[in-house]
Scaffold this motif. Structure first.
Motif, PDB file in Angstrom:
ATOM      1  N   GLN A 117     -28.044 -23.814  -7.530  1.00  0.00           N
ATOM      2  CA  GLN A 117     -27.114 -24.926  -7.276  1.00  0.00           C
ATOM      3  C   GLN A 117     -25.927 -24.837  -8.233  1.00  0.00           C
ATOM      4  O   GLN A 117     -26.069 -24.389  -9.370  1.00  0.00           O
ATOM      5  N   VAL A 118     -24.781 -25.278  -7.747  1.00  0.00           N
ATOM      6  CA  VAL A 118     -23.594 -25.302  -8.604  1.00  0.00           C
ATOM      7  C   VAL A 118     -22.863 -26.617  -8.352  1.00  0.00           C
ATOM      8  O   VAL A 118     -22.905 -27.153  -7.241  1.00  0.00           O
ATOM      9  N   ASN A 119     -22.205 -27.122  -9.378  1.00  0.00           N
ATOM     10  CA  ASN A 119     -21.450 -28.359  -9.215  1.00  0.00           C
ATOM     11  C   ASN A 119     -20.114 -28.044  -8.546  1.00  0.00           C
ATOM     12  O   ASN A 119     -19.415 -27.132  -8.966  1.00  0.00           O
ATOM     13  N   LYS A 120     -19.809 -28.814  -7.505  1.00  0.00           N
ATOM     14  CA  LYS A 120     -18.585 -28.573  -6.735  1.00  0.00           C
ATOM     15  C   LYS A 120     -17.342 -28.508  -7.622  1.00  0.00           C
ATOM     16  O   LYS A 120     -16.433 -27.713  -7.371  1.00  0.00           O
ATOM     17  N   SER A 121     -17.314 -29.357  -8.646  1.00  0.00           N
ATOM     18  CA  SER A 121     -16.095 -29.459  -9.459  1.00  0.00           C
ATOM     19  C   SER A 121     -15.795 -28.175 -10.231  1.00  0.00           C
ATOM     20  O   SER A 121     -14.666 -27.926 -10.624  1.00  0.00           O
ATOM     21  N   SER A 122     -16.828 -27.345 -10.452  1.00  0.00           N
ATOM     22  CA  SER A 122     -16.571 -26.118 -11.222  1.00  0.00           C
ATOM     23  C   SER A 122     -16.246 -24.912 -10.333  1.00  0.00           C
ATOM     24  O   SER A 122     -15.980 -23.828 -10.819  1.00  0.00           O
ATOM     25  N   VAL A 123     -16.273 -25.129  -9.007  1.00  0.00           N
ATOM     26  CA  VAL A 123     -16.026 -24.006  -8.087  1.00  0.00           C
ATOM     27  C   VAL A 123     -14.533 -23.750  -7.943  1.00  0.00           C
ATOM     28  O   VAL A 123     -13.729 -24.680  -7.854  1.00  0.00           O
ATOM     29  N   LYS A 124     -14.176 -22.466  -7.919  1.00  0.00           N
ATOM     30  CA  LYS A 124     -12.773 -22.074  -7.769  1.00  0.00           C
ATOM     31  C   LYS A 124     -12.472 -21.921  -6.262  1.00  0.00           C
ATOM     32  O   LYS A 124     -12.714 -20.873  -5.675  1.00  0.00           O
ATOM     33  N   TYR A 125     -12.001 -23.003  -5.634  1.00  0.00           N
ATOM     34  CA  TYR A 125     -11.718 -22.959  -4.184  1.00  0.00           C
ATOM     35  C   TYR A 125     -10.382 -22.273  -3.903  1.00  0.00           C
ATOM     36  O   TYR A 125      -9.447 -22.378  -4.692  1.00  0.00           O
ATOM     37  N   VAL A 126     -10.315 -21.562  -2.784  1.00  0.00           N
ATOM     38  CA  VAL A 126      -9.090 -20.829  -2.420  1.00  0.00           C
ATOM     39  C   VAL A 126      -8.735 -21.189  -0.980  1.00  0.00           C
ATOM     40  O   VAL A 126      -9.611 -21.251  -0.121  1.00  0.00           O
ATOM     41  N   GLU A 127      -7.447 -21.382  -0.741  1.00  0.00           N
ATOM     42  CA  GLU A 127      -7.008 -21.712   0.630  1.00  0.00           C
ATOM     43  C   GLU A 127      -7.200 -20.521   1.561  1.00  0.00           C
ATOM     44  O   GLU A 127      -7.354 -19.380   1.121  1.00  0.00           O
ATOM     45  N   CYS A 128      -7.115 -20.808   2.866  1.00  0.00           N
ATOM     46  CA  CYS A 128      -7.261 -19.754   3.863  1.00  0.00           C
ATOM     47  C   CYS A 128      -6.144 -18.717   3.717  1.00  0.00           C
ATOM     48  O   CYS A 128      -4.980 -19.081   3.557  1.00  0.00           O
ATOM     49  N   CYS A 129      -6.522 -17.449   3.737  1.00  0.00           N
ATOM     50  CA  CYS A 129      -5.492 -16.426   3.575  1.00  0.00           C
ATOM     51  C   CYS A 129      -4.665 -16.318   4.860  1.00  0.00           C
ATOM     52  O   CYS A 129      -5.217 -16.315   5.958  1.00  0.00           O
ATOM     53  N   PRO A 130      -3.329 -16.285   4.729  1.00  0.00           N
ATOM     54  CA  PRO A 130      -2.476 -16.242   5.929  1.00  0.00           C
ATOM     55  C   PRO A 130      -2.555 -14.877   6.611  1.00  0.00           C
ATOM     56  O   PRO A 130      -3.060 -13.918   6.026  1.00  0.00           O
ATOM     57  N   PRO A 131      -2.052 -14.785   7.846  1.00  0.00           N
ATOM     58  CA  PRO A 131      -2.017 -13.470   8.509  1.00  0.00           C
ATOM     59  C   PRO A 131      -1.217 -12.478   7.658  1.00  0.00           C
ATOM     60  O   PRO A 131      -0.398 -12.891   6.826  1.00  0.00           O
ATOM     61  N   PRO A 132      -1.434 -11.179   7.855  1.00  0.00           N
ATOM     62  CA  PRO A 132      -0.755 -10.190   7.008  1.00  0.00           C
ATOM     63  C   PRO A 132       0.761 -10.307   7.093  1.00  0.00           C
ATOM     64  O   PRO A 132       1.308 -10.605   8.161  1.00  0.00           O
ATOM     65  N   PRO A 133       1.445 -10.073   5.950  1.00  0.00           N
ATOM     66  CA  PRO A 133       2.914 -10.057   5.986  1.00  0.00           C
ATOM     67  C   PRO A 133       3.371  -8.876   6.852  1.00  0.00           C
ATOM     68  O   PRO A 133       2.684  -7.861   6.933  1.00  0.00           O
ATOM     69  N   ILE A 134       4.533  -9.028   7.491  1.00  0.00           N
ATOM     70  CA  ILE A 134       4.984  -7.998   8.436  1.00  0.00           C
ATOM     71  C   ILE A 134       6.159  -7.221   7.850  1.00  0.00           C
ATOM     72  O   ILE A 134       7.151  -7.801   7.413  1.00  0.00           O
ATOM     73  N   SER A 135       5.998  -5.894   7.817  1.00  0.00           N
ATOM     74  CA  SER A 135       7.084  -5.074   7.293  1.00  0.00           C
ATOM     75  C   SER A 135       7.714  -4.270   8.428  1.00  0.00           C
ATOM     76  O   SER A 135       7.037  -3.895   9.383  1.00  0.00           O
ATOM     77  N   THR A 136       9.035  -4.000   8.285  1.00  0.00           N
ATOM     78  CA  THR A 136       9.739  -3.211   9.304  1.00  0.00           C
ATOM     79  C   THR A 136      10.176  -1.887   8.687  1.00  0.00           C
ATOM     80  O   THR A 136      10.155  -1.721   7.468  1.00  0.00           O
ATOM     81  N   ALA A 137      10.588  -0.950   9.544  1.00  0.00           N
ATOM     82  CA  ALA A 137      11.013   0.369   9.068  1.00  0.00           C
ATOM     83  C   ALA A 137      12.452   0.313   8.548  1.00  0.00           C
ATOM     84  O   ALA A 137      13.212  -0.594   8.883  1.00  0.00           O
ATOM     85  N   GLU A 138      12.828   1.308   7.747  1.00  0.00           N
ATOM     86  CA  GLU A 138      14.214   1.413   7.269  1.00  0.00           C
ATOM     87  C   GLU A 138      15.143   1.585   8.475  1.00  0.00           C
ATOM     88  O   GLU A 138      14.825   2.318   9.408  1.00  0.00           O
ATOM     89  N   HIS A 139      16.317   0.951   8.396  1.00  0.00           N
ATOM     90  CA  HIS A 139      17.265   1.048   9.519  1.00  0.00           C
ATOM     91  C   HIS A 139      17.662   2.492   9.788  1.00  0.00           C
ATOM     92  O   HIS A 139      17.791   2.916  10.938  1.00  0.00           O
ATOM     93  N   SER A 140      17.858   3.263   8.703  1.00  0.00           N
ATOM     94  CA  SER A 140      18.286   4.660   8.875  1.00  0.00           C
ATOM     95  C   SER A 140      17.234   5.459   9.643  1.00  0.00           C
ATOM     96  O   SER A 140      17.562   6.289  10.494  1.00  0.00           O
ATOM     97  N   ALA A 141      15.938   5.175   9.371  1.00  0.00           N
ATOM     98  CA  ALA A 141      14.855   5.889  10.064  1.00  0.00           C
ATOM     99  C   ALA A 141      14.833   5.505  11.550  1.00  0.00           C
ATOM    100  O   ALA A 141      14.579   6.344  12.415  1.00  0.00           O
ATOM    101  N   VAL A 142      15.121   4.224  11.838  1.00  0.00           N
ATOM    102  CA  VAL A 142      15.108   3.757  13.226  1.00  0.00           C
ATOM    103  C   VAL A 142      16.231   4.429  14.018  1.00  0.00           C
ATOM    104  O   VAL A 142      16.017   4.927  15.130  1.00  0.00           O
ATOM    105  N   SER A 143      17.455   4.496  13.433  1.00  0.00           N
ATOM    106  CA  SER A 143      18.555   5.110  14.191  1.00  0.00           C
ATOM    107  C   SER A 143      18.361   6.623  14.287  1.00  0.00           C
ATOM    108  O   SER A 143      18.703   7.231  15.306  1.00  0.00           O
ATOM    109  N   GLU A 144      17.773   7.237  13.259  1.00  0.00           N
ATOM    110  CA  GLU A 144      17.443   8.668  13.316  1.00  0.00           C
ATOM    111  C   GLU A 144      16.457   8.944  14.458  1.00  0.00           C
ATOM    112  O   GLU A 144      16.639   9.872  15.256  1.00  0.00           O
ATOM    113  N   ALA A 145      15.434   8.081  14.566  1.00  0.00           N
ATOM    114  CA  ALA A 145      14.437   8.231  15.642  1.00  0.00           C
ATOM    115  C   ALA A 145      15.105   8.094  17.006  1.00  0.00           C
ATOM    116  O   ALA A 145      14.860   8.892  17.917  1.00  0.00           O
ATOM    117  N   ALA A 146      15.968   7.083  17.154  1.00  0.00           N
ATOM    118  CA  ALA A 146      16.639   6.854  18.442  1.00  0.00           C
ATOM    119  C   ALA A 146      17.486   8.061  18.822  1.00  0.00           C
ATOM    120  O   ALA A 146      17.524   8.473  19.993  1.00  0.00           O
TER     121      ALA A 146
END
Length: 584
Positions: free
Chosen positions: A184-213
């Protein structure tokens, strides 16, 4: 805190307890991280964790083997983008999850495995099922960790969930000492953490995108290859727009079937080998140049092929072939960047090009060969005939789970997918035994999100054997899964009943029976009947059609159709032997 966890003070009034058990803490922390499903086999020391999970609102599915439980939990991660949990006992229970953890990590699917372990005060003493689980799990997981105290459990669980879905997804392992479960543990001593958000979204470098195109614009024989990374990143809408806007021929890898529907005019799956061999520019959208794509190397690819690589994982860039352009980041976001680039300049690849003409000719030729095999009237049936009749009858939006050797390979070419994340198979790791676990996970997600969708699990007889007892799990939870066992009495090939009988006259089966053989005419459908589902034994196309129709008409009960085929039936003759996986 839950209703049964009350402390009574002397005044006789019930007071909510400030104390919480380890089991409750684990369950509530998982629920706080939006975990919906838990699969496992309970026992010492983790039974209470499963009970607490149900009390916290998590769906618990008791499986018959930890391996199948782990496969099921990993499929949840792929289908929902949030990890499922596999809960297992210490020692052997934990060890049975290694296949599932490795399969998830190799497929890049998020998964959380929670393993009980022996009590801390018995470490090194030869405790019950004592095993170095944290060290053992490290090879298979992105994170392998044991919380140092009850207080940090929510923080550790948040980190595991976050690690499983951020960057390239994969499996994470949390080790729970047996003595933590009822402590058993006392609730007050527990380190609660909020829900982790969806992963951050990264995009490609603009130069790489125009090179690909610009590389795509100059291509004479371009090819887009869509991988299951694109499927996982929910990129289907942008990819469909991109295919329509660019006019490029595309090829899905097995589990990316349906990101763009298989019946799209630009799909060149029926001319796969030729498309790979002659393409001068290949765009890899969340696909890896591993064995499934013959490493991107000659003789299956051109020596001078230009590869545009789009991937979430920097370390994947340049594996086997140095890319002409590297677009690092989220597949969906980068496809959007390419769309913007393409809308700036008219870059539609002409549908009347010489390349398209050759591809269409080859596709027609290959489709004719399959059709001839499918329409053969001889009995016993061959694979193509079986899949032809299944294809005619199953709903377009069903979720297909498939495993086996020929069953999976021929099924992939014969059974189309029209929607993303609706084909689950042996995957990058080529794992046999995943079928029933995957089907159970898919059926649960379908039940909660799209109840009208059917799950159809097509298994080779050998593949079915790995986790056939999960049929009881399917019946216990009343999941309306249709299992079709394509039965050729063996692994790759088998023997008919007559040859089998003859062979047994030569002596002991352990020395005379070929290693690839299984018992002829094994009645797998009786396993389903034994647990209250419907079983069908099928020899002819008519019987197959009737059994499929009857199974699909019953939307409440699971069924199993055992389809006997020619034990020597193989795929259509090709210039490569089976082991080169030539048309994977």
């Amino acid at each position: 805190s839950h209703g049964n966890n009350m402390e009574w003070n002397t005044g006789g009034k019930a007071q909510p307890s400030a104390e919480l058990s380890g089991a409750q803490l684990i369950a509530e922390a998982l629920r706080a991280q939006n975990v919906e499903y838990m699969f496992g086999v309970v026992g010492i020391p983790i039974t209470e964790v499963a009970v607490a999970a149900q009390a916290a609102g998590i769906k618990y599915i008791g499986m018959r083997n930890e391996q199948a439980a782990c496969y099921a939990a990993s499929a949840i991660g792929y289908l929902t983008g949030r990890p499922g949990v596999c809960l297992v006992v210490s020692g052997p229970g934990f060890l049975h999850t290694l296949g599932g953890m490795a399969n998830a990590t190799v497929n890049c699917w998020p998964l959380i495995v929670i393993g009980g372990s022996s009590d801390r005060n018995q470490e090194t003493m030869g405790a019950f099922q004592e095993f170095p689980q944290v060290e053992a799990a490290r090879l298979y997981n992105k994170l392998s960790v044991r919380p140092s105290s009850l207080e940090v459990i929510p923080a550790v669980i948040e980190k595991a969930v976050r690690t499983s879905i951020y960057g390239r997804p994969g499996s994470c392992y949390i080790d729970i000492p047996g003595d933590f479960v009822n402590l058993q543990v006392n609730k007050s001593s527990v380190k609660y953490v909020e829900c982790c958000p969806p992963p951050p979204i990264s995009t490609a470098e603009h130069s790489a995108v125009s090179e690909a195109a610009s590389i795509i614009a100059h291509a004479k024989q371009p090819l887009l290859i869509i991988g299951k990374g694109a499927s996982y990143s929910r990129a289907e809408n942008n990819i469909r727009k991109f295919v329509d806007l660019s006019g490029l021929p595309f090829l899905p890898t097995p589990m990316a079937k349906g990101v763009v529907p298989d019946n799209h005019p630009n799909c060149v799956a029926a001319a796969r080998s030729m498309a790979l061999l002659h393409a001068d520019v290949i765009i890899l959208l969340g696909a890896r140049l591993n064995w499934i794509l013959h490493f991107g190397l000659p003789p299956r690819f051109r020596q001078d092929v230009k590869v545009i690589q789009i991937d979430i994982c920097a370390e994947e860039m340049g594996n086997n072939v140095r890319p002409a352009a590297m677009l690092l980041g989220d597949i969906n976001a980068i496809t959007k960047q390419l769309l913007e680039e393409f809308s700036k300049r008219p870059l539609k690849y002409p549908s009347n090009s010489e390349w398209w003409k050759r591809l269409r000719e080859k596709m027609l030729n290959n489709e004719e060969r399959s059709k001839d095999l499918a329409l053969q009237k001889s009995l016993p049936m061959n694979y193509y005939t079986v899949f032809h009749h299944i294809r005619e009858l199953i709903p377009k939006d069903c979720i297909l789970v498939s495993e086996g050797a020929n069953t999976m390979d021929i099924g992939r070419t014969m059974l189309p997918n029209y929607h993303p994340r609706q084909r689950l198979d042996a995957g990058t790791f080529g794992t046999m035994g995943v079928g029933l676990g995957f089907a159970i996970a898919a059926a649960l997600v379908a039940k909660d999100r799209t109840p009208e969708k059917r799950v159809i699990c097509i298994e080779g007889d050998s593949a079915f054997g790995f986790s056939g007892m999960e049929v009881e799990t399917i019946c216990r939870y009343n999941l309306p899964i249709l299992i079709i066992v394509v039965n050729n009495n063996g692994i790759y090939t088998g023997l008919d009943a007559g040859s089998w009988k003859e062979m047994l006259q030569y002596g002991d089966p352990v020395t005379s029976v070929p290693p690839v053989s299984l018992l002829p005419n094994a009645r797998y459908e009786e396993i389903m009947s034994a647990f209250g589902g419907k079983g069908y034994f099928v020899n002819t196309p008519e019987e197959l059609q009737n059994a499929v129709k009857a199974s699909l008409a019953d939307k409440r009960a699971p069924s199993l159709i055992n389809v006997m085929i020619d034990p020597q039936s193989e795929r259509k003759k090709q210039e490569f032997p089976w082991l080169t996986r030539s048309n994977l």
